[in-house]
Scaffold this motif. Structure first.
Motif, mmCIF file in Angstrom:
data_model
loop_
_atom_site.group_PDB
_atom_site.id
_atom_site.type_symbol
_atom_site.label_atom_id
_atom_site.label_comp_id
_atom_site.label_asym_id
_atom_site.label_seq_id
_atom_site.Cartn_x
_atom_site.Cartn_y
_atom_site.Cartn_z
ATOM 1 N N CYS A 103 0.821 -1.214 0.000
ATOM 2 C CA CYS A 103 0.000 0.000 0.000
ATOM 3 C C CYS A 103 0.854 1.262 0.000
ATOM 4 C CB CYS A 103 -0.928 0.002 1.214
ATOM 5 S SG CYS A 103 -2.315 -1.158 1.105
ATOM 6 N N PRO B 229 1.331 2.391 -5.273
ATOM 7 C CA PRO B 229 0.722 3.572 -5.902
ATOM 8 C C PRO B 229 1.720 4.703 -6.126
ATOM 9 C CG PRO B 229 -0.675 2.724 -4.146
ATOM 10 C CD PRO B 229 0.626 2.013 -4.033
ATOM 11 N N SER C 295 2.150 7.512 -1.886
ATOM 12 C CA SER C 295 1.164 6.467 -1.582
ATOM 13 C C SER C 295 0.338 6.855 -0.367
ATOM 14 C CB SER C 295 1.878 5.139 -1.334
ATOM 15 O OG SER C 295 2.633 4.732 -2.459
ATOM 16 N N SER D 75 -3.034 0.436 -9.847
ATOM 17 C CA SER D 75 -1.591 0.670 -9.904
ATOM 18 C C SER D 75 -0.868 -0.486 -10.573
ATOM 19 C CB SER D 75 -1.049 0.887 -8.486
ATOM 20 O OG SER D 75 -1.664 1.992 -7.853
#
Length: 752
Positions: A60, A64, A88, A118
């Motif tokens: 996580c 991204p 992110s 992503s």
């Protein structure tokens, strides 16, 4: 078989294994995309529990941001790492804030969708300069065409390395092992007024000294500075200094973390924020993003991960300061020394689980972006001043500007606005300290576009205006325009159970903190002067202003006595750069510079250890107190009255905390004991509780913890609390409903 042939066979096998592994995926981007899809599936299924929580968290915080950062062609590696993590976090902070604001709380589907998007983007549209920059060739080419054997002779290269090259790595590994063994020897027993200073064995200090020595040696060596070794050494030092205290406790050690844990759990449990509760719900950015990530990775109680915030923020901030220093200097000794000074002079202890730590990290990231992409030539008046300060006979040491494309500048402007927005909705003071440093530099043209300065100011004020009434009523918008008064803070010696020991240790600790701060400031000032005298004016003025600007925050607010801590913290990265300039501004490494840097860094390390680890007894929360607080939070209901043992007892710990402001009353145990009329029994305690609030149940919490408020401390010294508990235990109506190693809870049941 000859030795050379054996080496070639081993190398050939390694190359075959490498090619087979590469053939499993189209590129490294394919590997990352596959891991992202795997994490998304685990998140949607809510699978893995705490075992796979780190994997989901890493994905996580990495995937991204990497989709965006991997597009940067020649970004600094340290900056890439910071931007990846922060980008992110920013993405999920935006989602979390608007979901908590709207009450539509679905973190797991949103996070999974973000990871899937992503993953698809990074595979279908690989970055030109990312992991998947080269097209993958599915054919198994001859080994010698893949990588020349003479460049990857693993055994041969190991043999060619001398013991002198391997010795620092061996010492580093031995020091880290010794540190781990030392922590196991330290244990988690009771502390005295010297905190952890007398609890650490001598081997702990020896391990830290060895790693510090390796860092200084790596910076000051005459040979080429090896970045990998310094990365490992400085990272090891950060872990040793900032993780040692936390690793000795089973729960977050600082009492101020628990209210933040409660707010996070409240937002996670209800899926919304409630501005009527407290100021935290009016600035919920950090809490919403933390609750979002906690739900996403399967850790819904912030207590499960809050303790790791201290080392996490510390490492990320150190990398950010390294990247900032690298943006200002090409001299490795300068930026590594600045990083080491930041590590050793950051005694403020503000890395714990809190919105201010989150905001500070975003502030450093914003400064890094501005320095990397938005630098420019200042206005004419400033240029004239710079020319007068410049000595013509000395050329500028380092260049200041570099060409930046329009698209990168636009992206940087958007990033700065988003970062300031996240800071504004997360913390009350940080955005204004950021404005003090950056806005004048924008207006003077050091950074462009200049219109970004008023945009940042307007954004900050627009969020403040709806909350001015609340702040004025609860805290006061200004505490007075007296910088000296706002900077002052005098702790109460009678809040501790041993005032004599407090006088001997805490006051000396405070002097050590002042000495460390003054030492850092004086060295930085000398560094700024030396830098100016050697011909580099522009960067010196800019960094010096960033170091001085936070002090103007004292003009109107004391921030509960903590303003001076924030000001030092915000000035520290720039002071650290000034200290590094003092020793390494010259063109060559000199013995005088090496001796000065070694002495200064050693003194900082000594003072840091005293200031950081001595107050541990006064701050550490025992696990028994935390378990007792969780028990109360799960059972307290409307109309209950809770008598708690002291200020640092973590009563506010769970999602039930808003009720403590509304329908549940919390009162100090010392007040009950002092104001109780008649003998100690359930009836008299109920009468006193009813005088505070009509009562359903009364909970009396008695803790063995020494950290109590002023009145409770005096009662403990006289043995009054022990006598009170003894008499209460004889009453049949008072039931001991909870007991841990440090806490007993008595309940007096009233009429439902």
């Amino acid at each position: 078989m000859s030795r050379s042939l054996q080496e070639e066979v081993v190398t050939s096998r390694l190359l075959i294994y490498r090619e087979v592994a590469l053939n499993s995926f189209r590129s490294w981007d394919g590997v990352i995309g596959a891991l992202g899809l795997m994490a998304a599936l685990l998140i949607l299924l809510d699978a893995g529990g705490p075992v796979l929580a780190p994997f989901k968290l890493i994905m996580c915080l990495a995937l991204p941001g990497w989709v965006l950062v991997s597009r940067l062609a020649d970004a600094d590696p340290a900056a890439r790492l910071v931007w990846t993590v922060v980008a992110s976090a920013m993405l999920f902070t935006v989602f979390a804030f608007f979901m908590a604001w709207s009450g539509i709380w679905h973190p797991r589907p949103v996070a999974a969708a973000g990871l899937v998007a992503s993953s698809v983007a990074i595979v279908l549209f690989p970055a030109v300069h990312g992991f998947g920059s080269r097209p993958f060739d599915w054919r198994l080419r001859p080994l010698r065409q893949l990588i020349p054997l003479d460049r990857v002779r693993l055994l041969g290269r190991l043999r060619e390395r001398s013991l002198r090259e391997l010795l620092p790595w061996l010492v580093l590994g031995a020091a880290l092992i010794m540190w781990g063994i030392s922590l196991a020897m330290t244990g988690s027993g009771d502390l005295d007024t010297w905190g952890l200073l007398t609890k650490y064995p001598a081997t702990w200090y020896l391990a830290v000294a060895a790693v510090l020595g390796l860092c200084i040696w790596g910076i000051g060596t005459r040979r080429e500075i090896r970045a990998r070794f310094l990365i490992a050494s400085v990272s090891g030092l950060v872990v040793m200094l900032y993780a040692s205290a936390n690793l000795l406790t089973a729960v977050p050690r600082l009492p101020w973390s628990y209210k933040h844990i409660a707010v996070t759990d409240f937002i996670g449990a209800t899926g919304q924020m409630d501005p009527s509760v407290d100021i935290y719900n009016r600035w919920p950015g950090f809490f919403a993003s933390s609750a979002f990530l906690g739900e996403t990775i399967g850790l819904r109680d912030a207590l499960d991960y809050a303790a790791w915030a201290e080392i996490g923020f510390a490492l990320l901030n150190v990398v950010t300061v390294l990247a900032i220093a690298r943006a200002l200097s090409r001299n490795p000794r300068v930026y590594w020394t600045a990083t080491l000074v930041f590590v050793l002079a950051n005694w403020v202890n503000q890395n714990y689980y809190s919105p201010q730590a989150f905001g500070y990290t975003l502030y450093l990231t914003m400064c890094l972006i501005v320095l990397t992409f938005l630098r420019s030539t200042p206005i004419m008046v400033v240029q004239v001043l710079e020319e007068r300060l410049t000595r013509p006979q000395l050329p500028a040491i380092e260049s200041y500007e570099r060409p930046i494309g329009r698209s990168l500048r636009v992206a940087a402007i958007v990033a700065v606005l988003l970062l300031q927005a996240a800071i504004v909705v997360s913390h009350q003071l940080t955005p204004y300290l950021a404005l003090l440093g950056l806005v004048p530099l924008f207006l003077l043209g050091y950074f462009r576009p200049r219109w970004l300065a008023p945009a940042l100011v307007v954004m900050t004020l627009l969020y403040l205006i709806p909350n001015i009434g609340f702040i004025e009523q609860k805290y006061g918008l200004f505490t007075g325009f007296d910088p000296l008064a706002n900077a002052g803070y005098q702790p109460r010696s009678d809040t501790f159970t041993d005032p004599a020991a407090w006088l001997m240790t805490t006051r000396w600790m405070a002097r050590a903190a002042v000495l460390l701060s003054v030492l850092t400031g004086v060295l930085a000032l000398a560094g700024f002067v030396r830098r100016l005298m050697q011909g580099e004016v522009r960067t010196t003025l800019m960094v010096a202003w960033m170091a001085v600007a936070p002090a103007f925050g004292l003009l109107g607010q004391s921030y509960g006595g903590e303003a001076r801590l924030r000001i030092y913290l915000f000035a520290l990265p720039w002071l650290a750069i000034g200290v590094a300039w003092l020793f390494w501004s010259g063109p060559l490494r000199t013995r005088k510079a090496l001796l000065g840097a070694t002495a200064s860094l050693s003194a900082m390390a000594l003072l840091f250890s005293v200031v950081y680890f001595q107050p541990e007894e006064d701050h550490r929360i025992p696990q028994g107190d935390v378990v007792a607080s969780q028990w109360i939070d799960s059972r307290a209901r409307s109309g209950d009255v809770i008598f708690e043992p002291g200020y640092f007892f973590p009563t506010l710990i769970g999602p039930n905390y808003p009720n403590y402001y509304r329908t549940i009353r919390v009162a100090p145990l010392s007040g009950l004991i002092k104001n109780l009329t008649g003998p100690v029994n359930a009836e008299n305690i109920e009468k006193y509780a009813d005088s505070i609030k009509p009562t359903s149940n009364v909970y009396v919490v008695i803790s063995d913890n020494k950290r109590e408020d002023e009145s409770a401390a005096k009662l403990s010294l006289s043995g009054t609390v022990s006598n009170f508990e003894r008499d209460l235990s004889f009453d049949n109506r008072a039931s001991r409903v909870f007991e841990s190693e440090t806490v007993r809870i008595y309940q007096i049941a009233g009429t439902p």
